[in-house]
Every structure is written in C-alpha cells, then in structure tokens.
Design a protein around this motif. Structure first.
Motif, short mmCIF file in Angstrom:
data_model
loop_
_atom_site.label_atom_id
_atom_site.label_comp_id
_atom_site.label_asym_id
_atom_site.label_seq_id
_atom_site.Cartn_x
_atom_site.Cartn_y
_atom_site.Cartn_z
N VAL A 361 -25.16 -27.98 -2.25
CA VAL A 361 -25.78 -26.79 -2.83
C VAL A 361 -26.20 -25.91 -1.66
O VAL A 361 -27.10 -26.26 -0.90
CB VAL A 361 -26.99 -27.17 -3.70
CG1 VAL A 361 -27.65 -25.91 -4.25
CG2 VAL A 361 -26.57 -28.11 -4.82
N GLY A 362 -25.55 -24.79 -1.50
CA GLY A 362 -25.75 -23.96 -0.31
C GLY A 362 -24.70 -24.29 0.73
O GLY A 362 -23.67 -24.91 0.44
N ASN A 363 -24.94 -23.87 1.96
CA ASN A 363 -23.97 -24.06 3.03
C ASN A 363 -23.90 -25.52 3.49
O ASN A 363 -24.89 -26.25 3.43
CB ASN A 363 -24.32 -23.17 4.23
CG ASN A 363 -24.10 -21.70 3.94
OD1 ASN A 363 -23.14 -21.32 3.28
ND2 ASN A 363 -25.02 -20.86 4.40
N THR A 364 -22.72 -25.91 3.94
CA THR A 364 -22.51 -27.22 4.56
C THR A 364 -22.53 -27.00 6.06
O THR A 364 -21.56 -26.55 6.66
CB THR A 364 -21.18 -27.84 4.12
OG1 THR A 364 -21.15 -27.95 2.69
CG2 THR A 364 -20.98 -29.21 4.73
N TYR A 365 -23.67 -27.30 6.69
CA TYR A 365 -23.88 -26.96 8.09
C TYR A 365 -23.31 -28.00 9.06
O TYR A 365 -22.85 -27.65 10.15
CB TYR A 365 -25.38 -26.81 8.38
CG TYR A 365 -26.01 -25.59 7.76
CD1 TYR A 365 -25.49 -24.32 7.96
CD2 TYR A 365 -27.16 -25.71 6.97
CE1 TYR A 365 -26.08 -23.21 7.41
CE2 TYR A 365 -27.76 -24.60 6.41
CZ TYR A 365 -27.21 -23.35 6.63
OH TYR A 365 -27.80 -22.23 6.07
N ALA A 366 -23.39 -29.27 8.72
CA ALA A 366 -23.12 -30.34 9.69
C ALA A 366 -21.94 -31.19 9.26
O ALA A 366 -21.66 -31.36 8.06
CB ALA A 366 -24.37 -31.22 9.86
N LEU A 367 -21.27 -31.76 10.26
CA LEU A 367 -20.09 -32.58 10.00
C LEU A 367 -19.99 -33.65 11.09
O LEU A 367 -20.24 -33.39 12.27
CB LEU A 367 -18.84 -31.69 10.03
CG LEU A 367 -17.54 -32.25 9.44
CD1 LEU A 367 -17.71 -32.55 7.95
CD2 LEU A 367 -16.41 -31.25 9.65
N ALA A 368 -19.64 -34.87 10.69
CA ALA A 368 -19.38 -35.97 11.63
C ALA A 368 -18.26 -36.82 11.06
O ALA A 368 -18.01 -36.81 9.85
CB ALA A 368 -20.64 -36.81 11.87
#
Length: 566
Positions: A361-368
């Motif tokens: 919900v909203g932006n997906t800021y992080a990724l690993a």
C-alpha cells in the motif's frame, strides 16, 4: 556398514522360481513357506565360499552348490551375476562404500547440510567421505557466495566442511550481545551505505554530496571525495569499481588502484584513468548495483539502465510505469521496484519475466534478494515486509507470496539480506532482524538443479522478528549487513555500527559464569539440606526420649509413695 536383510520377510516369487529352476536344482515348496528367509540366506551363502564380509560377492561359474535345504546343482551349471533376479538380496556383508564413488557422490548430493552432518557422525568411514564431499562448498557458495580471503580457503588445514560449520556457527552471533560504534563525519543526513566485507570497507554518502570511505575494523575515516555537487542517494562497490549516483542524473565511477591498500583513491583530482562519469538518466538516480560485467542503475526517470563495465556504455534500457526506487540483479535477471509494483526482467533479452502488482500500500521503497536469487524481499510505505519465492521453470516465471511481517509503524526505506538474516531500516527509527531459515527448504527437482522450497504461510502464522534494535532518532534511510556487523545511517548524519564479532565469546563467558553460579547455589543447598537433616535428627531424639520416659515410685519418709519421671 553392512546392509542386513530383516529376519521376518516373505520369500518372493522370483526367488522361488530361481531356486526351483531345473538348471540349478529343485526345492520343495513347503520348505520355503515354512522357513524364514534368514535360513535361506544361510543356505545360499554356500554359493559363495570365498566371499568375505565387506569385500563384496565373487560369483564363480564352476562353483557347486551343496545345501541342506534340498537345493541341488550339478557341477556343469554356470552361475553368474546376471542369472540372479533383481529383487534377490543376499546377506553377504555388502557395504555402501563398495558402491562406485560417482554413485556415492550423487547420494550425498541429495542431502542438506543437517543430514550430511548426521551422516558424517555414523562411522569413521562416513565421516571421511561426508567431510571431504564437495557439497560443503556448494552449500557455502549457495548461501554466502565465495568466501573472503580472510577465511584462508586455500589453507590445507581447513576443509570446506570446517569453513561451512564455522560460518554457520557465526551466523548465530546476531542474537548475542554487541558493541556499538558511532562514526561522525557527514554534515547532513546519510542517504546510502554500502558494506564491502571482502575489503573491510564501508562507503557512505548523502545530502552533503561527499562519498566517504571508512575502515570497518577500527571505525576510522580513511578518505573522502570532493563534493560531487548534488545529493548522493546510491553507492555500490566491489574490489574493482566504486560507483555513486547523484540526483543530477550522473553515475560517478572510481576504478581501483593497483597496490593501494584501500583500493580507491578518492582524494585525487578527477583523473580520466581512475575516474569517469556516466550520463544517460534524465532524473535522480535512486539505486545502483554491480556484477562482474555490468553496472545497474535505477532512476526517477522510470528507467533501469544496464551499462557495460568495460566500455562504460549503456547496453539496455528497461522502462517502468513509475519512479524506480530499488533494484537487485542476479545472473541474467534483475528485480526492480516501481511505484507500488515489483518487476523482474531478463537482462539478456530485455523482456519482462513477471510483475507483482500492488505489492504494498503506497510505494515499494526497499528490495533485497537471496544469494541464489530464489527469494525476494520487499519493504513498503505501509511498514510491511513481504517475502516472495521466484519460480522459473523455463516457460513461465512467477513470484509466489510466502509470508508478511509488519515490524514497523512507518515506511521501510532499506533492506539487506545475508543468510539467514534479513534486516530492515524504517523511518520509525528502528531496525528489525528476521531469521528466515525456517522458511527455506532445499530439494532436488526433476532437472537435477538444486532449488529451494518454502512453506507458504499466512500473515498470522509468520514468526515475528527475532530482534529489534532501536533507541535513536527517526528516519533511518539505509542499512547493510555483513562480516558480523550491521551498519546503518539516517537523518542524524551519523553512521552506527553494531559489532557482533565478540557475541559468541561473550556468550561462552556468560554461560561459564552461569554454570559457576549454579554450582555454588547447588553446593549451598546441599549444605543447608545436611544441616537441616542434622537438626531434624536431634529433634527426633528428644521427642523419642519424651515418649520413652519411665515412671519410678520412691518411698518417702512417711511411708507415702512419690512419683518421679526419669
């Protein structure tokens, strides 16, 4: 380890037909049905008089059969291995070590580290075979990649099993005690942190537009670049190249200098041999990554660009529908986040393999991503963390949702993963450590490729984070993990390092002290028990004396009798 057949087993029809074969001899059916298979095996041992336990079976064509169970064979009968049916098992002391080495290797390949460790404890032979097996190197590289030079892999004194067990033991240190260091140097908020564990270096940058290099061991500042003219939101490095992405849309690159102890010369003026600046993006660069041949960059211009490291030219442009916040490459694929969606691209063709719409919900800021690339972790504006399994069967690629954690009350800005720990940094000023080991399972599939399996859990079943680190101001923007350390930076403008290298030693000392205290406590209890027993016996004696008292009658002067208790 000999394979012994159970005593209670039915004689198969094939064995009956084999024994009843006229070319070999005759046998009475009632004898087979009334006797156990073990007695039959004793009889068949006469077929191989020269066989020894553990040495396998030697089949001789001219051997004569002389059995007490009615089996007769003429001397002219030829007995070879091909004449024995496949389901006839002879108790002749065969061992698994008699199998071909290639077959033993395939058997051990089917085991996971835990099972392989159990096998090595069965016997000395298995310990030698399992300890020297190449699967230990495969396990290590699968979870952590190639080890750093500090582990001295080339040293003959250390086997791959020892290196794996040592690293696996060290992974438990993140649940122990730590020491924390605070590094000062930046004048404004720190937006990005990169930990290069193989060189024991930390690279940081942020709003002050300066890239700083720190020594991981002692926490000292080694060098800093000149101001690059804009905010630096992304930094990535390996032992050959250091890259930093600015909000003006450029990528500044430093090549390593041969013979320099700390790899990169950041203080020197711009030199065309060691420094180069790449242009191509039309918006701020938010994410960077490296592999052996390429540079990956993501930007608010809604594109991910792939650059060739040798020519420093852009070779591929991947277009998204919204701002790109994060990316993680793996072999011939790259995962990226754009708006609230997660994309997975094929970098060899530029094709979109799969997309996860509205991951958060909203932006997906992080990724690993895990080292094998099978698992993807995302962090979003709603404070949640999702785990996905990437399944690619060659025809279709899918991202299966595994589970969700909600450890934060605000946006998750950064994620970092080192098996089995996932660490997240949030604008609520907290770090969450999540152990995903229980979610991972290894297996062999039809194609013979070792892949991973997971238990797909719902949000209610997922374990909460194993540890929360907090106590600092809000807005933590970046985090990284490696070499028994967690490094984090945020709005305060300082870098915090949680050092867990002494956690196991501290735990050993603490356990030893607890053991001493427990021993002293038990000794005191024993003394108290002995003292109470002694006092109890004295009380019992006085009570018994009272119960066994004798009444005596003494004459008095007036002839009256008096009573006296003795």
């Amino acid at each position: 380890m000999a394979f012994e057949y159970p005593n209670r087993i039915r004689v198969s029809q094939d064995l009956a037909q084999f024994v009843a074969n006229p070319d070999i001899g005759t046998v009475e059916p009632n004898q087979l049905s009334s006797k156990s298979f073990t007695e039959g095996v004793v009889a068949t041992k006469n077929l191989f008089p020269d066989s020894k336990p553990g040495k396998g079976v030697k089949l001789k064509g001219a051997s004569k059969v002389s059995s007490k169970k009615g089996i007769k064979a003429p001397g002219s009968s030829a007995l070879n291995q091909s004449s024995i049916p496949g389901d006839v098992v002879l108790n002749c002391g065969l061992s698994i070590t008699d199998l071909p080495s290639a077959l033993i290797s395939e058997i051990l390949n089917c085991l996971d580290p835990k099972d392989l460790g159990i096998v090595s404890c069965v016997s000395k032979i298995f310990q030698r075979v399992a300890s020297e097996h190449h699967a230990w190197k495969h396990f290590y590289c699968k979870w952590w990649g190639l080890p750093t030079a500090s582990l001295a892999v080339d040293d003959d004194d250390k086997s791959w099993k020892e290196i794996f067990v040592e690293r696996e033991f060290r992974s438990k240190s993140f649940m122990g005690r730590y020491s924390m260091e605070v590094l000062y140097g930046h004048t404004e908020a720190v937006r990005t942190i990169f930990l290069l564990a193989s060189a024991k270096l930390i690279f940081t940058s942020g709003y002050d537009s300066v890239v700083r290099m720190w020594d991981m061991e002692n926490g000292l500042s080694i060098a800093s670049s000149r101001p690059l003219g804009c905010t630096i939101r992304a930094v990535a490095a390996d032992r050959k190249l250091l890259v930093a992405g600015g909000t003006d849309g450029f990528i500044h690159c430093w090549r390593s200098v041969e013979g320099l102890p700390h790899l990169f010369e950041l203080r020197a003026s711009q030199n065309q041999k060691t420094e180069v600046r790449l242009w191509g993006h039309e918006g701020p660069i938010t994410s960077l990554a490296l592999d052996l041949t390429r540079i990956y960059s993501g930007s608010w211009d809604t594109t991910v660009r792939v650059w060739d490291r040798h020519s420093m030219k852009c070779t591929l442009v991947l277009r998204h529908s919204d701002w790109v916040w994060a990316l993680v490459p793996h072999e011939t694929s790259v995962a990226s986040t754009s708006g609230s969606d997660v994309y997975i691209w094929d970098t060899s063709s530029g094709a979109l393999m799969t997309i996860v719409s509205n991951a958060h919900v909203g932006n997906t800021y992080a990724l690993a991503r895990s080292h094998t690339g099978d698992f993807l972790f995302t962090g979003g504006e709603n404070g949640a963390i999702h785990m996905y399994e990437i399944v690619d069967d060659g025809y279709e690629c899918k991202a299966w949702h595994v589970c969700t954690w909600v450890p934060h009350s605000a946006a998750v800005y950064s994620l970092a993963f080192e098996f089995p720990w996932l660490v997240s940094a949030s604008s609520d000023g907290k770090l969450a450590l999540i152990n995903v080991r229980k979610l991972l399972r290894t297996s062999k599939r039809a194609l013979g490729k070792r892949v991973s399996k997971v238990k797909h859990l719902s949000e209610d079943i997922a374990e909460p984070p194993q540890r929360m680190l907090h106590g600092f101001k809000s807005n933590l923007f970046s985090v990284d993990i490696g070499a028994d350390r967690i490094v984090c930076g945020g709005e305060e403008g300082v870098i915090r390092i949680w050092n867990f290298t002494e956690a196991l030693e501290i735990e050993r000392r603490a356990r030893k002290l607890r053991g001493i205290r427990l021993e002293n406590r038990m000794r005191r209890r024993k003394l108290q028990t002995e003292l109470s027993n002694k006092s109890g016996r004295s009380d019992q004696c006085s009570v018994a004396a009272k119960k066994n008292s004798v009444t005596c009658i003494w004459p008095n002067k007036r002839g009256m009798s008096g009573k006296l208790k003795a």
